[in-house]
Structure formats: C-alpha cells, structure tokens
Design a protein around this motif. Structure first.
Motif, PDB file in Angstrom:
ATOM      1  N   UNK A   1      -8.666   5.240  -3.038  1.00 35.94           N
ATOM      2  CA  UNK A   1      -7.689   6.318  -3.183  1.00 35.94           C
ATOM      3  C   UNK A   1      -6.337   5.963  -2.595  1.00 35.94           C
ATOM      4  N   UNK A   2      -6.234   4.821  -1.983  1.00 39.07           N
ATOM      5  CA  UNK A   2      -5.057   4.492  -1.159  1.00 39.07           C
ATOM      6  C   UNK A   2      -3.753   4.610  -1.892  1.00 39.07           C
ATOM      7  N   UNK A   3      -3.732   4.277  -3.148  1.00 43.34           N
ATOM      8  CA  UNK A   3      -2.459   4.260  -3.845  1.00 43.34           C
ATOM      9  C   UNK A   3      -2.173   5.537  -4.595  1.00 43.34           C
ATOM     10  N   UNK A   4      -3.082   6.513  -4.497  1.00 44.17           N
ATOM     11  CA  UNK A   4      -2.869   7.724  -5.276  1.00 44.17           C
ATOM     12  C   UNK A   4      -2.781   8.967  -4.408  1.00 44.17           C
ATOM     13  N   UNK A   5      -2.564   8.779  -3.099  1.00 43.49           N
ATOM     14  CA  UNK A   5      -2.536   9.946  -2.225  1.00 43.49           C
ATOM     15  C   UNK A   5      -1.223  10.672  -2.313  1.00 43.49           C
ATOM     16  N   UNK A   6      -1.291  12.025  -2.143  1.00 42.62           N
ATOM     17  CA  UNK A   6      -0.069  12.821  -2.062  1.00 42.62           C
ATOM     18  C   UNK A   6      -0.296  14.102  -1.282  1.00 42.62           C
TER      19      UNK A   6
ATOM     20  N   UNK B   1      -4.842  22.275   3.612  1.00 40.10           N
ATOM     21  CA  UNK B   1      -4.874  20.935   3.025  1.00 40.10           C
ATOM     22  C   UNK B   1      -5.805  20.075   3.874  1.00 40.10           C
TER      23      UNK B   1
ATOM     24  N   UNK C   1       3.850  10.333   1.007  1.00 38.48           N
ATOM     25  CA  UNK C   1       2.867  10.539   2.069  1.00 38.48           C
ATOM     26  C   UNK C   1       2.329   9.197   2.549  1.00 38.48           C
TER      27      UNK C   1
ATOM     28  N   UNK D   1       0.811  -1.216   0.000  1.00 40.83           N
ATOM     29  CA  UNK D   1       0.000   0.000   0.000  1.00 40.83           C
ATOM     30  C   UNK D   1       0.850   1.274   0.000  1.00 40.83           C
TER      31      UNK D   1
ATOM     32  N   UNK E   1      -9.868   0.697   5.312  1.00 40.24           N
ATOM     33  CA  UNK E   1      -8.595   1.243   4.840  1.00 40.24           C
ATOM     34  C   UNK E   1      -8.076   0.441   3.661  1.00 40.24           C
ATOM     35  N   UNK E   2      -8.143  -0.876   3.776  1.00 45.83           N
ATOM     36  CA  UNK E   2      -7.605  -1.724   2.716  1.00 45.83           C
ATOM     37  C   UNK E   2      -8.475  -1.690   1.462  1.00 45.83           C
TER      38      UNK E   2
ATOM     39  N   UNK F   1       2.952   3.612  -1.899  1.00 43.38           N
ATOM     40  CA  UNK F   1       3.337   3.929  -3.270  1.00 43.38           C
ATOM     41  C   UNK F   1       4.057   5.267  -3.385  1.00 43.38           C
ATOM     42  N   UNK F   2       3.934   6.091  -2.342  1.00 43.96           N
ATOM     43  CA  UNK F   2       4.533   7.424  -2.431  1.00 43.96           C
ATOM     44  C   UNK F   2       4.959   7.883  -1.042  1.00 43.96           C
TER      45      UNK F   2
ATOM     46  N   UNK G   1      -9.964   1.119   0.431  1.00 42.36           N
ATOM     47  CA  UNK G   1     -10.046   2.506  -0.020  1.00 42.36           C
ATOM     48  C   UNK G   1      -9.481   2.629  -1.439  1.00 42.36           C
TER      49      UNK G   1
ATOM     50  N   UNK H   1      -5.091   8.740   6.010  1.00 36.37           N
ATOM     51  CA  UNK H   1      -6.363   8.007   5.919  1.00 36.37           C
ATOM     52  C   UNK H   1      -6.787   7.392   7.241  1.00 36.37           C
TER      53      UNK H   1
END
Lengths: 497, 47
Positions: free
Chosen positions: B42-47, A496, A33, A28, B37-38, A30-31, B40, A41
């Motif tokens: 959006x989980x892999x595209x957050x920034x 934000x 944050x 999970x 959470x698992x 990937x970046x 979600x 989250x």
C-alpha cells in the motif's frame, strides 16, 4: 586537532551512507501524506527510534552539558520531569490519541476542525515563528560543539555549519518523512552506541570523588538540590513540568511521529516507551558536563567545556564514531524540525490563505522551498544572534511561545465543549506574548523600570505564558459564548484509522 | 563522595541503563520493521 585519519574515514563513510539512503528512499514518496507523515505506516520500534533521534540533537548535548557544567547535579531533575511528562502523555493518550484518530497532519489542522480557518492561520503562524526561532541556535551550538570536539577551534565554525546544512537539506527536501524516519533509525543506532562508549570512558577517566568535591565546593547545596539552586527553584520546576507535558503532546516535530504512526494505539506506545528514555537522554550529557566541571574547573566557556572534555578523553576511532553519532543526532533533529515547520507554514497558512488552495504536488514543492529558506535562516541567525541566559532557557522560552497557547487551545478544544474560536485566538496570542516580550525586553534589561523586571526573568515569563493562555481561553469563550457558539466535531464523519 | 552524589549517581545509573536497554531492543526490532515498510504493497497509494 583531535581528529586522525581513522576518525575522518569513519565520519565520511557514515555521512555518505546517510545521504545515499536518505535520497534513495525518495522513491516511496508519491503523495502528500507520504511526504508529511510517511503514509501513516510507522510501527512502534521505528516510531521510538525516530522520535528519540529527533529530540536528541547535538544541541541537546550542548545545552544539557552546559547545564551540568553550571548547576552540578541539580539539573538532573529536568530529565526526571521530562520522563514523567512524556510517559504520562503516552499512557493516557492525552491529546495525541485523538489527533491521530482524526487523521491530522499538523496541530493547526485541528484548529480548523474544531474552531475555524482564522484560528488555524493564527496558530500556524505562531507555531512557525516559535519553532523556527527555537531552532535558530541549533546550527551555531552544533558548530561550537563539533569544532571543540574535533579540535578545529572557532574559526572553522561557519564552514562546519554550512556543510552540515547542505547534507541535511539534501535528503530532507527530497524525501520528506520517509527519509527522515529511515535516516533517524540509522542515526539512533550509531548515536546510542557512541553515547554508551563515551559514558564508560568519562566514568573511567574522571574520578567520582573529585566530581563530588568539585560540585560541593563550586555550587554548595545548590549543586545537589534544584530547589536551592539560584537558576531553578519551584517556579522553574513547575514551568518545566507543564512545558514538557505541552511539548510532549503538541510539539510538531515530536507529535508528527505520533501522527505518522500506524494507529492511535501505536502512537501512544511510541510516546510512553520514548518517554522512559527521556531521563537518561538528559542525564547522560548532563553527567558529562558535571565531569567537565570537575576536570577543568569553573573558568571555561559554559557551552564549550563538555565538548572540550570529550575531545581530550575520547580515543582515536571512537572519536570519529562519536562525531558521526553527534552529526547523526543533529541531522535527525534538523530534518524533522525543518520538515515540521515547512509543513505547518505550507498547509496551515499559505494553502489556507490562497482561495481554492493548491494541488498536492504544489504543496510539496512549496514545503521544499520553505525548507531551503529555513536552512538559510539557520545559517544567518546562528552566526549573528547572541542568546540570553543559557541555551536551555532560550530553547524553552521560544518553545513556550507556541506550546503555552497550543496547550490551552487544543486541550479545551478536545475536552471542553464551550471552547470557541474567540477563546482559541485569545489563548494562542496571549500564550505567545510573554515569551516574545522576554526575548525583546531582556536586550534592554538594564534600562527597564523595576515593575517590568519580572518580564526579563525567563522562569516567570515561561510560567506566566501558560496562565495567560488558559485565562484567555476560558474568559474569551465564556464572554462570547452567545455570539460565537462552540462548534462540535462530528466524529463519525472524520474518524480516520 | 557525599550522600547526595551517591543518590544522583544511582538514579543516573538506573535511567542510563533504561536508555541503553531500550536502544538495544529498538535497534534490533527496527530492522524488521524497515523491511516490512519497504515491502508494504500500500506504500505508494496512501492518502
């Protein structure tokens, strides 16, 4: 040895599941944050679980148990003060609400937003040094605790310490905050159950009348009244209250849980609910320590007495679960702390100092590398360093090295328009000076002149650091207001959610 | 058992109970949050 095959089976099963889950969650991430703040989250229950688990390590049991053993019931006041501080921060949103609103990942990141990059680097360095020194003794005291409870004796210390470190580093380095949150939750469930069972056993096995008589004969009124106890007194109480407010709002491993929350409202709720548990969090192991005093008398090593009691009283099977729970407690603390400090040095010092910065992937790599180095430091420092005073006071003075300056800087930065970068630098540096002086000078306390003796009183050093930091912020800002006017944050540009 | 011990033990009982009750509630609710959470998107595209 107190450990039986059943206990070993429970322990190994638990550790294996933790490592597996901690590493599996890596998918999970990937970046940046995702790695640093779990993608922001985290909801209330997970937030409470991870916050509590982070702030409840085996070393917490050791130093609270030690305090119970050496001060009787007087130390219970510390739990009440912590509860007041954390629930107040949670209910009011003091500092944490704004930081979450601004989308900060670290406290020093705020310093750049409000002041400038130099303040961020200074703040980041002090936070990193204070934070890593603070956790420098965790591994050692965890090793002492576990070797006493399991009945191995001090010879196994180095081996146990190394094994624990390898387990924690494996999933922290790979999975970052996602691994930390999920494994924290597992650890919270196991640990809470183990604490409940152990408390019931201690209450059944150690007579309360014996405890009462032992505390009275061992400590007199100082065993019940913290003002009269020679280790505490008013200066201690004020210092602990102020430190807890500062730590609640600004201690990166805890604050990062607020910064990982789904929203500022969730962040506040996580804090005040967790705050409600802080009195029990302290009093439960403290009570075990008081019971150890009644059971063994005054002649034992103060850090070992409470774990020895547990090793004697806790039956087969439950002992394995207790050790699993305590190892869980340690692992959750290490993972959060190591991630916090490696994030700070990566984002707030190294990345800032390099012109052009680094890519996200490079930052994650650097953070992972630093995590590994911190792990090595824990091993070496823990085996070598001799702490002054009690473990509790060492931990609070190293924490104060950072929190004193941070409290002045962040509070003024958020709530006082005239706070400028000169005031911020002065607050950060002056806040670190007296704790650092304490750690250095106490090694030579016998040869110091009389007028310098106050610097080796841990309560005075702690208290003074907050005062100097506040003075530095106010005097520094006011004296240089014209040459270095205060910067104003444009909230419309950076909010934000 | 003297009065001071009784007072501290009552406080201990209250705060320990709060600790364990919250632990119980959080443990139950946390499982549902982990599932959410698992899942979600959006989980892999957050920034």
């Amino acid at each position: 040895m107190n450990f039986t095959p059943i206990d070993w089976i429970i322990l190994i099963t638990y550790l294996s599941v933790t490592i597996y889950v901690g590493i599996w969650v890596k998918r999970y991430v990937q970046n940046l944050s995702g790695y640093m703040v779990a993608g922001r989250k985290i909801k209330v229950s997970l937030g409470v679980a991870t916050f509590t688990a982070t702030e409840l390590g085996t070393v917490t049991f050791v130093y609270f148990g030690e305090l119970g053993y050496v001060t009787g019931f007087s130390c219970f006041i510390i739990g009440i003060l912590a509860m007041i501080a954390y629930t107040t921060v949670g209910k009011t949103g003091f500092i944490i609400e704004k930081l979450r609103q601004y989308g900060m990942m670290t406290i020093p990141e705020f310093y750049e937003l409000r002041f400038n990059k130099k303040v961020r680097v200074t703040g980041g360095l002090i936070l990193f040094v204070g934070g890593v020194l603070n956790m420098g003794i965790f591994l050692k005291f965890d090793g002492i605790f576990l070797s006493e409870v399991m009945g191995f004796g001090p010879q196994a210390l180095g081996f146990i310490m190394t094994l624990m470190l390898i387990v924690v580093m494996s999933y922290t380095i790979l999975g970052g905050m996602f691994s930390v949150v999920i494994t924290d939750f597992m650890q919270y469930v196991v640990l809470s159950f183990a604490m409940l069972a152990t408390t019931v056993i201690v209450l059944l096995e150690v007579d309360l009348s014996l405890i009462s008589e032992s505390v009275m004969s061992g400590f007199g009124s100082g065993g019940f009244n913290p003002i009269e106890n020679p280790r505490f007194g008013w200066s201690f109480i004020v210092w602990i209250l102020v430190t807890n407010v500062a730590a609640a709002a600004l201690w990166q491993p805890g604050t990062s849980k607020a910064l990982s929350s789904e929203s500022p409202e969730v962040a506040k709720k996580v804090f005040w609910i967790t705050g409600l548990t802080f009195a029990g969090r302290a009093m439960i192991p403290m009570f075990w320590g008081v019971a150890a005093f009644a059971y063994f008398g005054a002649g034992e090593n103060s850090a070992s007495a409470m774990p020895m009691l547990l090793g004697e009283l806790v039956p087969v099977g439950l002992l394995g679960l207790l050790v699993a729970g305590l190892l869980a407690a340690s692992m959750s603390t290490y993972s959060s702390y190591v991630l916090a400090w490696s994030s700070v040095i990566t984002l707030d010092v190294i990345s800032i100092l390099k012109p052009g910065g680094f890519t996200e992937q490079t930052k994650m790599l650097i953070s992972r590398f630093i995590s590994g180095l911190i792990g090595l430091f824990l091993l070496v420092f823990g085996l070598w360093y001799q702490i002054p005073e009690t473990a509790f006071q060492y931990i609070f003075i190293t924490g104060t090295m950072y929190t004193a300056g941070a409290l002045g800087t962040v509070t003024a930065g958020l709530y006082w328009k005239k706070a400028n970068d000169v005031g911020a630098q002065a607050a950060l540096i002056l806040g670190a000076v007296t704790p650092a002086a304490f750690l250095l000078l106490e090694k030579f306390s016998a040869s110091l002149p009389a007028w310098l003796a106050f610097a080796t009183d841990v309560n005075i050093a702690g208290f003074l650091s907050f005062i100097l930091a506040a003075l530095g912020m106010v005097a520094g800002s006011l004296a240089t207001q014209k040459k270095y006017p205060a910067k104003i944050i444009n909230e419309a540009e950076i909010s934000y959610e | 058992m003297n009065e001071a011990t009784m007072i501290w033990m009552i406080l201990f009982g209250v705060f320990a109970t709060i600790f364990f009750v919250i632990a119980g509630i959080v443990s139950v609710k946390g499982i549902a949050e982990i599932k959410e959470l698992f899942n979600d998107p959006d989980l892999q595209n957050n920034d």
